[in-house]
Scaffold this active site. Structure first.
Site, PDB file in Angstrom:
ATOM      1  N   HIS A  96      -6.981  -3.744  -4.318  1.00 57.00           N
ATOM      2  CA  HIS A  96      -8.304  -4.152  -3.825  1.00 57.00           C
ATOM      3  C   HIS A  96      -9.361  -3.262  -4.488  1.00 57.00           C
ATOM      4  CE1 HIS A  96      -6.739  -6.769  -0.668  1.00 57.00           C
ATOM      5  NE2 HIS A  96      -5.908  -5.814  -0.314  1.00 57.00           N
ATOM      6  N   HIS A 106      -2.264  -9.303  -6.843  1.00 59.83           N
ATOM      7  CA  HIS A 106      -1.012  -9.105  -6.110  1.00 59.83           C
ATOM      8  C   HIS A 106       0.146  -9.412  -7.046  1.00 59.83           C
ATOM      9  CE1 HIS A 106       2.271 -11.397  -3.993  1.00 59.83           C
ATOM     10  NE2 HIS A 106       2.388 -10.222  -3.410  1.00 59.83           N
ATOM     11  N   VAL A 109       8.184  -8.433  -7.412  1.00 57.58           N
ATOM     12  CA  VAL A 109       9.463  -8.840  -8.012  1.00 57.58           C
ATOM     13  C   VAL A 109      10.576  -8.345  -7.100  1.00 57.58           C
ATOM     14  CG1 VAL A 109       8.855  -9.126 -10.454  1.00 57.58           C
ATOM     15  CG2 VAL A 109       9.316  -6.830  -9.566  1.00 57.58           C
ATOM     16  N   GLY A 259      11.129  -4.691   9.891  1.00 53.12           N
ATOM     17  CA  GLY A 259      10.778  -3.963   8.669  1.00 53.12           C
ATOM     18  C   GLY A 259       9.772  -2.864   8.976  1.00 53.12           C
TER      19      GLY A 259
END
Length: 299
Positions: A96, A106, A109, A259
């Protein structure tokens, strides 16, 4: 060739290092690293650059998690994964910038493998990169998509068009009926023709991100702007937040499966604003954005 998770992990760690070094070279500020462990197995390295000379916030996250069994939310869609141990690893980043004339970017992978004794492993690669401008410059969009097209060419004539369409379809805000930005590449479930081919493509996407993005940053970072442009940037950042919290599969999967919340939400812009029933002035540069981000063939 049998999938080599260790080789993929080494590439991803090196990719995180390289991208952080390249962003620091442009900005001048350093990344702060936060290493973390996951209770169920694995961990990661989150790196954040804040309030730099060019970037208001840049987050580059590496994670490698593993476990004895997939969460139910994952196996519901892929019953073949039930009863398998798994490894998931990837690099994910969002940048940003301060200057509204520099687009937000953004990239991601990732690699996934699930195994059980006596059976062939189930594995795939995914990833891509996309660009979210606040003010549209055709030369920037063409450069971004040309870089994407060129890195895809060695892997097949139709690869760029296929993954560009997937990106356009994915980064779409249904509740606003608009694209998040001008797209780029998006791919998932890639496991053919073989591991080496798929791994090579994932590497090309990972390395191609800075080739696509940094020339645009250099071109726009010194452009003069005022409160009007900054306000519009903060308003449009609201779309980024809306997409990530409402539509993004990765964000939802991460939050639903326990997460690491800080790393998952690292993609959020540090400042953002909403304004009820806002419409930019007709004929203004701000009004032109809605047309600019409509899906089109840039190259």
């Amino acid at each position: 060739m049998k999938p080599d998770a260790h080789q993929v992990k080494q590439f991803l760690l090196n990719l995180q290092d390289t991208i952080c070094q390249q962003l620091t070279a442009v900005d001048g500020a350093e990344f702060v690293e936060d290493s973390w462990q996951r209770e169920g197995g694995g961990g990661g390295r989150s790196r954040v650059l804040r309030n730099g000379g060019v970037f208001e916030q840049a987050g580059v996250n590496f994670s490698h998690v593993h476990g004895e069994a997939m969460p139910a939310s994952a196996t519901a869609h892929r019953p073949e994964l039930a009863g398998r141990s798994f490894e998931a690893m990837g690099v994910s980043l969002v940048v940003h910038p301060h200057n509204p004339y520099v687009p937000t970017s953004h990239a991601n992978v990732r690699f996934f493998i699930a195994e059980k004794p006596g059976a062939e492993p189930v594995w795939w690669f995914g990833g891509g990169f996309d660009l979210t401008p606040f003010y549209g410059f055709e030369e920037d969009a063409i450069h971004w998509h040309r870089t994407a097209r060129d890195l895809c060419l060695p892997f097949g004539e139709d690869v760029y068009l296929r993954y560009k369409k997937w990106c356009d379809d994915y980064f779409y805000l249904k509740h606003r009926n608009e694209q998040r930005g001008i797209g780029g590449l998006f791919f998932d479930d890639l496991n053919t023709p073989d591991f080496d081919h798929c791994f090579a493509f994932m590497q090309a996407v990972g390395k191609g991100y800075t080739d696509a993005y940094l020339p645009i940053v250099e071109r726009r970072k010194a452009m003069a702007y005022g409160e009007r442009e900054r306000n519009f940037q903060l308003y449009r950042r609201g779309r980024y937040v809306e997409f990530n919290l409402v539509w993004d599969r990765g964000t939802l999967f991460g939050l639903q499966t326990g997460g690491r919340t800080e790393s998952i939400l690292m993609s959020m812009p540090p400042l953002v604003r909403w304004e009820y029933d806002y419409h930019p002035e007709a004929g203004s540069p701000e009004a032109a954005l809605s047309e600019f981000i409509k899906v089109r063939d840039w190259v």
